[in-house]
Enzyme design. Structure first.
Site, short mmCIF file in Angstrom:
data_model
loop_
_atom_site.label_atom_id
_atom_site.label_comp_id
_atom_site.label_asym_id
_atom_site.label_seq_id
_atom_site.Cartn_x
_atom_site.Cartn_y
_atom_site.Cartn_z
N ASP A 167 30.89 -41.52 -5.70
CA ASP A 167 31.22 -42.85 -5.16
C ASP A 167 30.01 -43.58 -4.58
O ASP A 167 30.14 -44.37 -3.65
CB ASP A 167 32.33 -42.76 -4.10
CG ASP A 167 33.58 -42.13 -4.66
OD1 ASP A 167 33.86 -42.32 -5.85
OD2 ASP A 167 34.29 -41.44 -3.89
N LYS A 204 27.83 -46.02 -8.77
CA LYS A 204 27.27 -45.87 -10.11
C LYS A 204 27.78 -46.95 -11.07
O LYS A 204 27.01 -47.52 -11.85
CB LYS A 204 27.62 -44.48 -10.67
CG LYS A 204 27.06 -43.34 -9.84
CD LYS A 204 27.55 -41.99 -10.33
CE LYS A 204 29.01 -41.73 -10.09
NZ LYS A 204 29.42 -41.58 -8.70
N LYS A 238 28.80 -50.01 -10.59
CA LYS A 238 28.17 -51.32 -10.41
C LYS A 238 26.77 -51.33 -11.04
O LYS A 238 26.40 -52.28 -11.73
CB LYS A 238 28.07 -51.66 -8.91
CG LYS A 238 27.19 -52.88 -8.71
CD LYS A 238 26.98 -53.37 -7.31
CE LYS A 238 25.80 -54.33 -7.37
NZ LYS A 238 25.59 -55.13 -6.18
N GLY A 275 36.12 -42.74 -10.56
CA GLY A 275 36.62 -44.09 -10.35
C GLY A 275 35.41 -44.96 -10.13
O GLY A 275 34.79 -44.89 -9.07
N HIS A 276 35.01 -45.70 -11.15
CA HIS A 276 33.78 -46.50 -11.06
C HIS A 276 34.16 -47.98 -10.94
O HIS A 276 34.77 -48.54 -11.85
CB HIS A 276 32.90 -46.26 -12.30
CG HIS A 276 32.38 -44.85 -12.36
ND1 HIS A 276 31.56 -44.40 -13.35
CD2 HIS A 276 32.56 -43.79 -11.52
CE1 HIS A 276 31.25 -43.12 -13.13
NE2 HIS A 276 31.86 -42.74 -12.03
N THR A 291 41.10 -34.13 -7.29
CA THR A 291 41.77 -35.40 -7.55
C THR A 291 43.13 -35.18 -8.23
O THR A 291 43.86 -36.14 -8.46
CB THR A 291 40.90 -36.29 -8.47
OG1 THR A 291 40.66 -35.58 -9.69
CG2 THR A 291 39.58 -36.64 -7.82
N GLN A 338 30.82 -38.44 -10.73
CA GLN A 338 30.70 -37.61 -9.53
C GLN A 338 29.26 -37.70 -8.98
O GLN A 338 28.62 -38.71 -9.16
CB GLN A 338 31.11 -36.15 -9.80
CG GLN A 338 32.61 -35.95 -10.06
CD GLN A 338 33.05 -36.33 -11.45
OE1 GLN A 338 32.50 -35.84 -12.43
NE2 GLN A 338 34.04 -37.19 -11.57
P1 GDP Z 1 31.11 -44.92 -8.19
O1 GDP Z 1 32.20 -43.93 -8.36
O2 GDP Z 1 29.78 -44.29 -7.93
O3 GDP Z 1 31.03 -45.93 -9.31
O4 GDP Z 1 31.46 -45.73 -6.86
P2 GDP Z 1 32.92 -46.29 -6.44
O5 GDP Z 1 33.26 -47.44 -7.28
O6 GDP Z 1 33.90 -45.18 -6.36
O7 GDP Z 1 32.64 -46.69 -4.94
C1 GDP Z 1 31.69 -47.65 -4.60
C2 GDP Z 1 32.40 -48.77 -3.82
O8 GDP Z 1 31.45 -49.55 -3.16
C3 GDP Z 1 33.17 -49.72 -4.72
O9 GDP Z 1 34.28 -50.21 -4.03
C4 GDP Z 1 32.16 -50.85 -4.97
O10 GDP Z 1 32.77 -52.10 -5.25
C5 GDP Z 1 31.47 -50.89 -3.62
N1 GDP Z 1 30.07 -51.31 -3.63
C6 GDP Z 1 29.10 -51.04 -4.55
N2 GDP Z 1 27.91 -51.52 -4.14
C7 GDP Z 1 28.12 -52.08 -2.93
C8 GDP Z 1 27.28 -52.71 -1.97
O11 GDP Z 1 26.07 -52.82 -2.14
N3 GDP Z 1 27.87 -53.15 -0.82
C9 GDP Z 1 29.20 -53.01 -0.56
N4 GDP Z 1 29.67 -53.46 0.58
N5 GDP Z 1 30.02 -52.41 -1.46
C10 GDP Z 1 29.49 -51.95 -2.60
P1 IMO Z 2 33.03 -40.73 -9.06
O1 IMO Z 2 32.56 -40.62 -10.49
C1 IMO Z 2 33.99 -38.58 -5.38
C2 IMO Z 2 35.71 -34.57 -5.82
C3 IMO Z 2 37.15 -34.37 -5.39
C4 IMO Z 2 37.07 -32.91 -4.96
C5 IMO Z 2 36.12 -32.30 -5.99
C6 IMO Z 2 36.80 -31.62 -7.16
O2 IMO Z 2 33.97 -41.84 -8.82
O3 IMO Z 2 31.88 -40.68 -8.12
P2 IMO Z 2 38.10 -32.53 -9.29
O4 IMO Z 2 39.33 -33.38 -9.41
O5 IMO Z 2 36.89 -33.06 -9.96
O6 IMO Z 2 38.37 -31.10 -9.69
O7 IMO Z 2 37.79 -32.48 -7.71
O8 IMO Z 2 35.33 -33.37 -6.47
N1 IMO Z 2 35.51 -35.67 -6.79
C7 IMO Z 2 34.96 -36.85 -6.50
N2 IMO Z 2 34.54 -37.36 -5.33
N3 IMO Z 2 33.82 -39.29 -6.51
C8 IMO Z 2 34.20 -38.78 -7.70
O9 IMO Z 2 33.92 -39.40 -8.88
C9 IMO Z 2 34.84 -37.53 -7.73
N4 IMO Z 2 35.36 -36.76 -8.71
C10 IMO Z 2 35.75 -35.62 -8.13
O10 IMO Z 2 37.49 -35.20 -4.32
O11 IMO Z 2 36.46 -32.80 -3.70
MG MG Z 3 34.08 -43.45 -7.55
#
Ligand code: GDP
Ligand code: IMO
Ligand code: MG
Length: 436
Positions: free
Chosen positions: A13, A16, A18, A40-41, A129, A228
């Site tokens: 999270d 990535k 973005k 969840g991207h 998850t 991840q």
């Molecule tokens: P990923 O899994 O690495 O793609 O990241 P996620 O989408 O799960 O989580 C990143 C969250 O931060 C999302 O809700 C994005 O919309 C938000 N986000 C990304 N870059 C920024 C930033 O620079 N500032 C803020 N406030 N939010 C951001």
């Molecule tokens: P993105 O790509 C954050 C975490 C779960 C748990 C562990 C194992 O959005 O960054 P799994 O379902 O993969 O067997 O769970 O990994 N986890 C994540 N945490 N971002 C993710 O993906 C994740 N995918 C799995 O919360 O701790």
């Molecule tokens: Mg994510």
């Protein structure tokens, strides 16, 4: 002939999705190499927000080819929901998306096994998850998995055999009543899953490794999108509180069938602080008001499960380790704006273990590991509307320089908000990639 890799350096999270979207115009192909719908991207542009789980984040920018690689695990039911929602919102993907025959399938029984395995672990559960990721990869490694390519043959027989095997395993993990309930759940979800299979069959299946290497030979460039984060890697993460795939750079080679010698830049994505969702150690976790403040300002709730993300300060011991195992060439710092109102910002520069300080990431990070912090003054200015680094306040520049010195890698991009536009490139004179 170039392959660049973009991956998370923390516990996922990092933002990535973005960054992949922002960098997509510079590449011909965007390829997911591991993970599955546990990811969840999130992407935001033109006032719209999208969350991608299995589909690469290059799907929105022009006619780039997006590939779901052989290292990915795919759930047809979730894929159908994700793809249909994209098509309904006016984003065509059929022409732009190819799926590797070598990607493994997540069966409905994998989800049941995921839940049963977690329940059996009790207090030491991973906090997965619940998408069946671990059991699907377990089947792959134990040579029992079903792959996308199997959908082109007598799939029903293979499915029934796998299902029987899984039911026998579930029976061993459950009481009679729970097992009866699981069977009921299976009967309910199977139809939706097979609808997903029919839908998936309408997409283009490819021998991903041949396709990507052919494109490279033609001079095309590839951006590999990690899911991840490094600290969730099956080999180098905080085992056993990890996911079941190689999230590190090497995973791009195995997950796509590209040779290590093809890899050029490795973009390491970091948050300006740190979060983790699920169980497991987190040395810099803040269980106080500061942690609550990071969570509230950063909207730190899971994009997939809605779970509250645990929050803490940036951990440079873990980051140095992540940079080392991935060979990171460029850092990209996200969510800088979340720290806008903090008077003081802390960064963990070492761990204290048994009274001794170390900067080396240890074999395991249990409760005995105490973070040693450096403190820096906050900038207390809003970064979110800034469009160039010339506008950055001095304290923010100091934070960036401090991180670069500690991590010995340049921070090439700074993100100051969730929107595509809220992205500031640094060291522009160097040229981020040769094919800009
Ligand atoms: P990923 O899994 O690495 O793609 O990241 P996620 O989408 O799960 O989580 C990143 C969250 O931060 C999302 O809700 C994005 O919309 C938000 N986000 C990304 N870059 C920024 C930033 O620079 N500032 C803020 N406030 N939010 C951001
Ligand atoms: P993105 O790509 C954050 C975490 C779960 C748990 C562990 C194992 O959005 O960054 P799994 O379902 O993969 O067997 O769970 O990994 N986890 C994540 N945490 N971002 C993710 O993906 C994740 N995918 C799995 O919360 O701790
Ligand atoms: Mg994510």
């Amino acid at each position: 002939m170039k392959v660049d890799v973009l991956l998370g350096l923390q516990w996922g999270d990092e933002g990535k999705g973005k960054v992949v979207d922002v960098l997509t115009p510079r590449y011909d192909v965007i390829a997911r190499f591991q993970g599955g719908p546990n990811a969840g991207h999130t992407l935001e542009f033109e006032g719209q927000k999208y969350v991608l789980r299995s589909i690469p984040s290059g799907i929105f920018q022009g006619d780039k080819l997006n590939v779901i690689g052989g290292g990915v695990v795919l759930d047809p039911a979730l894929f159908k929901a994700e793809a249909e929602a994209l098509e309904a919102s006016g984003h065509p993907l059929r022409e732009r998306l190819h799926i590797s025959r070598k990607a493994h399938l997540i069966l409905p029984t994998h989800r049941l096994l995921d839940a049963a395995n977690e329940a059996a672990k009790g207090k030491s559960k991973v906090g997965t998850t619940g998408k069946g990721i671990g059991p699907a990869y377990t089947d792959k490694v134990s040579r029992n998995g079903l792959r996308v390519g199997d959908l082109e043959g007598d799939f029903d027989t293979l499915y029934r055999q796998a299902c029987e095997r899984h039911l026998a395993m579930l029976r061993g993990l459950m009481t009679e009543t729970d097992f009866a309930q699981a069977q009921e759940k299976l009967a309910q979800t199977e139809k939706e899953w097979f609808d997903g299979v029919d839908y998936l069959r309408t997409f283009t299946f490819v021998d991903g490794e041949h396709e990507i290497n052919r494109l490279l030979k033609e001079g095309k460039s590839v951006l590999c999108e990690g899911a991840q984060g490094t600290m969730l890697d099956i080999d180098y993460g905080s085992y056993p509180f990890v996911t079941s795939s190689n999230t590190v750079c090497a995973g791009a080679c195995t997950g796509l069938g590209v040779a290590p010698s093809r890899i050029g830049r490795v973009y390491g994505i970091i948050k300006a602080y740190c979060t983790r969702v699920g169980g497991g150690p987190f040395p810099t976790e803040l269980m106080d008001e500061t942690g609550d403040k990071l969570c509230a300002i950063g909207h730190e709730f899971g994009a997939v499960t809605g779970r509250r993300r645990r929050c803490g300060w940036i951990d440079l011991v873990a980051l140095r380790y992540a940079i080392m195992v991935n060979g990171v060439t460029d850092l990209i710092m996200m969510k800088s704006d979340v720290l806008d109102t903090f008077e003081t910002i802390k960064a963990c520069v070492a761990y204290e273990i048994d009274g001794k300080e170390t900067e080396l990431f240890p074999y395991s990070i249990n409760e005995g590991v105490k973070p040693v912090y450096a403190e820096l003054p906050g900038w207390q200015t809003s970064l979110s509307k800034m469009t160039s680094e010339d506008e950055f306040p001095e304290e923010f520049n100091n934070y960036l320089s401090f991180l670069e010195e500690e991590l010995e890698v340049p921070i090439r991009i700074v993100s100051v908000g969730p929107d595509r536009e809220q992205t500031i490139e640094r060291y522009v004179e160097d040229g981020l990639t040769e094919n800009v």
